[in-house]
Design an enzyme around this catalytic site. Structure first.
Site, mmCIF file in Angstrom:
data_model
loop_
_atom_site.group_PDB
_atom_site.id
_atom_site.type_symbol
_atom_site.label_atom_id
_atom_site.label_comp_id
_atom_site.label_asym_id
_atom_site.label_seq_id
_atom_site.Cartn_x
_atom_site.Cartn_y
_atom_site.Cartn_z
ATOM 1 C CB THR A 38 -17.715 -5.154 6.532
ATOM 2 O OG1 THR A 38 -17.838 -5.448 7.916
ATOM 3 C CG2 THR A 38 -18.367 -3.809 6.263
ATOM 4 C CB THR A 68 -11.664 -5.602 8.316
ATOM 5 O OG1 THR A 68 -12.689 -5.334 9.273
ATOM 6 C CG2 THR A 68 -12.037 -5.040 6.968
HETATM 7 N N1 ASP Z 1 -16.895 -8.580 11.691
HETATM 8 C C1 ASP Z 1 -16.593 -8.276 10.302
HETATM 9 C C2 ASP Z 1 -15.656 -9.371 9.799
HETATM 10 O O1 ASP Z 1 -14.500 -9.376 10.125
HETATM 11 C C3 ASP Z 1 -15.977 -6.937 10.219
HETATM 12 C C4 ASP Z 1 -15.473 -6.521 8.886
HETATM 13 O O2 ASP Z 1 -15.496 -7.205 7.895
HETATM 14 O O3 ASP Z 1 -15.004 -5.365 8.842
HETATM 15 O O4 ASP Z 1 -16.117 -10.211 9.078
#
Ligand code: ASP
Length: 231
Positions: A22, A102
């Protein structure tokens, strides 16, 4: 160490390795805080969006992947770990920041915490909102992560996760909520905080990490299969 005290010292050299997530995401509108495309903005563009970073460190970006972190697998984890290890051996590298999705930040951070053989700071960072959103958290998270990776105070504490003004141990941290910026929690609390360019550590990791473990990323070429039997 305060920002002004740090600025008087020679600036640290920090490599920011981009993997996607993200923090590299973009939405169609500024109110898209949860609906957006992740892993589309190149790491150099993410760095360039935070010009304040150049005041605290000499930073260069390196794009190793451009993926959602749910797409991490053994092969990618090993490739990332080996590249980080290679960079840490260079005299002109003082610290590493890894921008990461994340969803699996905690797995990557814990893996690196156990397998890297260096006391130089390694910080994994992400964001809960894409850079296009109102209240985007990636810019400050990245600034804080570079600050931690540049700091001698962060050396020898294992792989760290910096999010939402907090410095967590890669061993402890876990994502607890799918949309809140205060999602990352450690059972014994964070190791410390970053506030306006100042690092404040409150506790140290007691469990073996990096140079103290039996695992060496340079010698690991595959990971064993582990099955889970749910009961
Ligand atoms: N789906 C994303 C990831 O883990 C979510 C994020 O980065 O918050 O790449």
């Amino acid at each position: 160490m305060s920002l002004s005290a740090q600025a008087q010292e020679k600036k640290a050299n920090v490599v920011v390795i981009g993997t996607g997530g993200t923090i590299a995401g973009a939405g169609a509108s500024s109110v898209n805080t949860a609906a957006y495309q992740s892993a589309v903005v190149p790491v150099d563009k993410i760095i360039a969006a935070v010009p304040e970073i150049s005041k605290i460190a000499n930073v260069r970006g390196e794009q190793i992947f451009q993926i959602g972190s749910e797409s991490f697998n053994d092969e990618r984890l090993l490739k990332l770990g080996k590249r980080v290890s290679e960079l840490l051996k260079q005299n002109d590298v003082d610290g590493i920041v890894i921008t990461h999705g994340t969803d699996t930040i905690e797995e990557t951070a814990y893996f690196l915490n156990l397998t890297l053989k260096s006391t130089k700071p390694v910080v994994v960072v992400g964001s809960m909102r894409p850079g296009t959103a109102l209240g985007a958290d990636g810019a400050l998270n990245l600034y804080d992560a570079v600050l931690v990776a540049s700091s001698k105070d962060a050396a020898g504490k294992g792989t760290l996760v910096v999010m939402n003004d907090e410095i967590h141990s890669g061993r402890d941290v876990t994502k607890t909520n799918s949309f809140k910026v205060e999602t990352f929690r450690s059972p014994y609390g964070p190791l410390g905080y970053v506030v306006e360019g100042k690092l404040m550590f409150y506790r140290l990791p007691a469990r073996p990490h990096t140079t103290q473990t039996e695992f060496d990323i340079d010698k690991i070429n595959s990971l064993p299969r582990v099955d889970i039997a749910y009961n």
